[in-house]
Write an enzyme that holds these catalytic residues in place. Sequence first.
Site, PDB file in Angstrom:
ATOM      1  CB  CYS A  60      -1.392   7.423   2.151  1.00 23.61           C
ATOM      2  SG  CYS A  60      -2.527   6.631   3.268  1.00 23.61           S
TER       3      CYS A  60
ATOM      4  CD  GLU B 251      -2.913  -1.143   0.051  1.00 27.48           C
ATOM      5  OE1 GLU B 251      -3.200  -0.053  -0.479  1.00 27.48           O
ATOM      6  OE2 GLU B 251      -3.379  -2.231  -0.343  1.00 27.48           O
TER       7      GLU B 251
HETATM    8  P1  NAP Z   1       8.903   5.156   3.655  1.00 24.94           P
HETATM    9  O1  NAP Z   1      10.023   6.090   3.722  1.00 24.94           O
HETATM   10  O2  NAP Z   1       8.638   4.421   2.401  1.00 24.94           O
HETATM   11  O3  NAP Z   1       9.120   4.112   4.842  1.00 24.94           O
HETATM   12  C1  NAP Z   1       8.187   3.093   5.124  1.00 24.94           C
HETATM   13  C2  NAP Z   1       8.886   1.977   5.869  1.00 24.94           C
HETATM   14  O4  NAP Z   1       9.821   1.332   5.002  1.00 24.94           O
HETATM   15  C3  NAP Z   1       9.682   2.442   7.074  1.00 24.94           C
HETATM   16  O5  NAP Z   1       9.555   1.517   8.115  1.00 24.94           O
HETATM   17  C4  NAP Z   1      11.094   2.471   6.515  1.00 24.94           C
HETATM   18  O6  NAP Z   1      12.074   2.386   7.505  1.00 24.94           O
HETATM   19  C5  NAP Z   1      11.075   1.241   5.649  1.00 24.94           C
HETATM   20  N1  NAP Z   1      12.140   1.145   4.651  1.00 24.94           N
HETATM   21  C6  NAP Z   1      12.983   2.096   4.191  1.00 24.94           C
HETATM   22  N2  NAP Z   1      13.823   1.571   3.262  1.00 24.94           N
HETATM   23  C7  NAP Z   1      13.502   0.268   3.138  1.00 24.94           C
HETATM   24  C8  NAP Z   1      13.988  -0.805   2.329  1.00 24.94           C
HETATM   25  N3  NAP Z   1      14.987  -0.656   1.457  1.00 24.94           N
HETATM   26  N4  NAP Z   1      13.420  -2.022   2.460  1.00 24.94           N
HETATM   27  C9  NAP Z   1      12.399  -2.214   3.311  1.00 24.94           C
HETATM   28  N5  NAP Z   1      11.892  -1.240   4.101  1.00 24.94           N
HETATM   29  C10 NAP Z   1      12.434  -0.018   4.013  1.00 24.94           C
HETATM   30  O7  NAP Z   1       7.531   5.886   4.040  1.00 24.94           O
HETATM   31  P2  NAP Z   1       7.247   6.879   5.260  1.00 24.94           P
HETATM   32  O8  NAP Z   1       7.920   8.168   5.007  1.00 24.94           O
HETATM   33  O9  NAP Z   1       7.459   6.197   6.563  1.00 24.94           O
HETATM   34  O10 NAP Z   1       5.666   7.048   5.100  1.00 24.94           O
HETATM   35  C11 NAP Z   1       5.090   7.902   4.164  1.00 24.94           C
HETATM   36  C12 NAP Z   1       4.702   7.169   2.898  1.00 24.94           C
HETATM   37  O11 NAP Z   1       3.803   6.115   3.182  1.00 24.94           O
HETATM   38  C13 NAP Z   1       3.962   8.086   1.944  1.00 24.94           C
HETATM   39  O12 NAP Z   1       4.359   7.803   0.625  1.00 24.94           O
HETATM   40  C14 NAP Z   1       2.511   7.693   2.164  1.00 24.94           C
HETATM   41  O13 NAP Z   1       1.651   8.021   1.117  1.00 24.94           O
HETATM   42  C15 NAP Z   1       2.639   6.222   2.373  1.00 24.94           C
HETATM   43  N6  NAP Z   1       1.480   5.678   3.061  1.00 24.94           N
HETATM   44  C16 NAP Z   1       0.605   4.865   2.374  1.00 24.94           C
HETATM   45  C17 NAP Z   1      -0.524   4.366   3.007  1.00 24.94           C
HETATM   46  C18 NAP Z   1      -1.517   3.495   2.298  1.00 24.94           C
HETATM   47  O14 NAP Z   1      -2.323   2.866   2.964  1.00 24.94           O
HETATM   48  N7  NAP Z   1      -1.508   3.417   0.982  1.00 24.94           N
HETATM   49  C19 NAP Z   1      -0.746   4.685   4.344  1.00 24.94           C
HETATM   50  C20 NAP Z   1       0.169   5.493   5.002  1.00 24.94           C
HETATM   51  C21 NAP Z   1       1.284   5.971   4.356  1.00 24.94           C
HETATM   52  P3  NAP Z   1      12.790   3.729   8.076  1.00 24.94           P
HETATM   53  O15 NAP Z   1      11.713   4.523   8.718  1.00 24.94           O
HETATM   54  O16 NAP Z   1      13.776   3.183   9.017  1.00 24.94           O
HETATM   55  O17 NAP Z   1      13.382   4.420   6.881  1.00 24.94           O
END
Ligand code: NAP
Length: 525
Positions: free
Chosen positions: A322, A288
Amino acid sequence: MSTMSPKDMKITYTSSQADLSAFHRFFDEALDALEGELDREYPLYIGGEAITVDAPKLADTSPIDGRVLGRFQLATKGHVDQAVAAANAAKKGWAGTPWSERVTLLRRAADLIRERKFHIAALMAWEVGKNRLEAMGDVEESADLIDYYCDSMDAHSGYIQEMKALTPIEHNLDVLRPYGVFACIAPFNFPAALLTGMSAAALVAGNTLVMKPAQDTPWTGLEIYKAYVDAGVPGGAVNFVTGKGSVIGDHLTLHPGVDGVVFTGSKEVGMRIFHQMSTRWIKPCLLELGGKNPTIVMPSADVEAAAEGAMRSAWGLQNQKCSATSRVYVHKDVAAEFTRLLIEKTKAIAIGNPVREGVYFGPVINAAAVKKYDAAVAGARELGTVLYGGGRLTEGDLAKGNYVSPCIAKVPHDSWVMQEEHFVPFLGIVEVDSLDEALTLANDVEYGLTAGFFSGEEAEIARFFDEIEAGTVYVNKRTGATTGAWPGSQPFTGWKGSGGSGKGGCGPYYVAQFMREQSRTRIVR
Ligand code: NAP
Ligand code: MG
């Protein structure tokens, strides 16, 4: 004085502000209690054991004023190996636990979350910079997600189904069975609900887990872990690992001992996981991802309701949802009135420390988000016109936190500013001449998560529903043009670059995705 207990008081994202005096009293008490809990160190939990790492810690700081909330472990790849091994050791036992027992344990976890909800919401408010009602909505949603996924198991009798006998001598049964071990990776913005939703569905389906919260929100994640184990979920079935995604993320998702990944976060990281993951065979990869969500306003709309709905969905949680509205396509006949009302409503929101009663708009999550905001504003200045906001907020105590003002700008639709997700309080407005143009532009992005529509005409509403390319769509919703989905009411499904499974959380088809089918034919005589 209200005699309602804290547990019985329920807040959702669309709760009315009517009588919240008891809510604020309970919240104040939880905040006071939290003061004594700051700056503690927390371990990893692997196979039920607390593990500390002999290395510098991950400081969990508040975006509100930089205070250290707690110190968490920076897991290494070696810890990931241990956690995956523990999840594998537990998988036979957990999958073999009757589904109805798993449901009972998980419903208990939901109850524990409700009992602890003021504590969890208070620490989340500090950790994310969420206002009180948003933080409580996140916690309530977590408990409701668990119950909803348990309801799914109940409704389908554990996904065990008698099938037709092709011959009189056979007995045919169809069963959905867990894959094994899931890596469960959550973003910062709904640190309880998203971690809980993904993990609860995986667990109730009979999988074991390695859970990793975002590095900005490990404390809220730990509270969810605790609710599971305190409810009786075995320690090996749910393992809790904190650290940096950039260091351990690939190692976890590519691990040969991991049978599937459930991830919510950015498109960038999600696509990376998707491209890398399945090598020897195909593994489930439930993604997601981000959004760039449009709200369309037609001349027949209640323009005040449209401005209110857009304002709430643009500035709730500082646009770090999101589902946030980040683009508006407004018909030229009502553009001036809509824009005037939107700016008027934006000026009126209470900005400040969001743990305080009555504050609506707080800081953005971290320094990287402030930079993204600056870049979006600079892009808008270069390519269009900034109508409101656009600067950092540094007055008084705001200087200690990551505060920026909500920014409204007119920017051309085809510019990068209107195409990319910024995830900061930036809203772009584009004037359109027709519904055709509005729908074409609304769909002309890589994302397709939520969308909002304001119109008084049935034929237009029908066209919106049929033609908009997004999974969660709303018409004439004043309380939030594009936001506010709730388990069992609004399934949350990303289309296109916003998600990979086509069957979202909060919905009736979610749990089944954590299982694979086995058709069992047995000759009975
Ligand atoms: P993010 O930077 O993509 O991080 C999400 C998670 O992935 C974090 O736990 C992050 O760890 C981890 N991560 C980073 N690099 C990784 C890798 N190479 N392999 C596996 N995991 C890795 O997102 P965010 O800034 O936390 O959240 C915002 C994003 O989430 C936005 O794009 C938003 O739209 C999206 N979102 C989508 C939904 C939905 O339901 N569609 C809901 C909420 C949010 P670290 O924190 O340690 O970097
Ligand atoms: Mg932080």
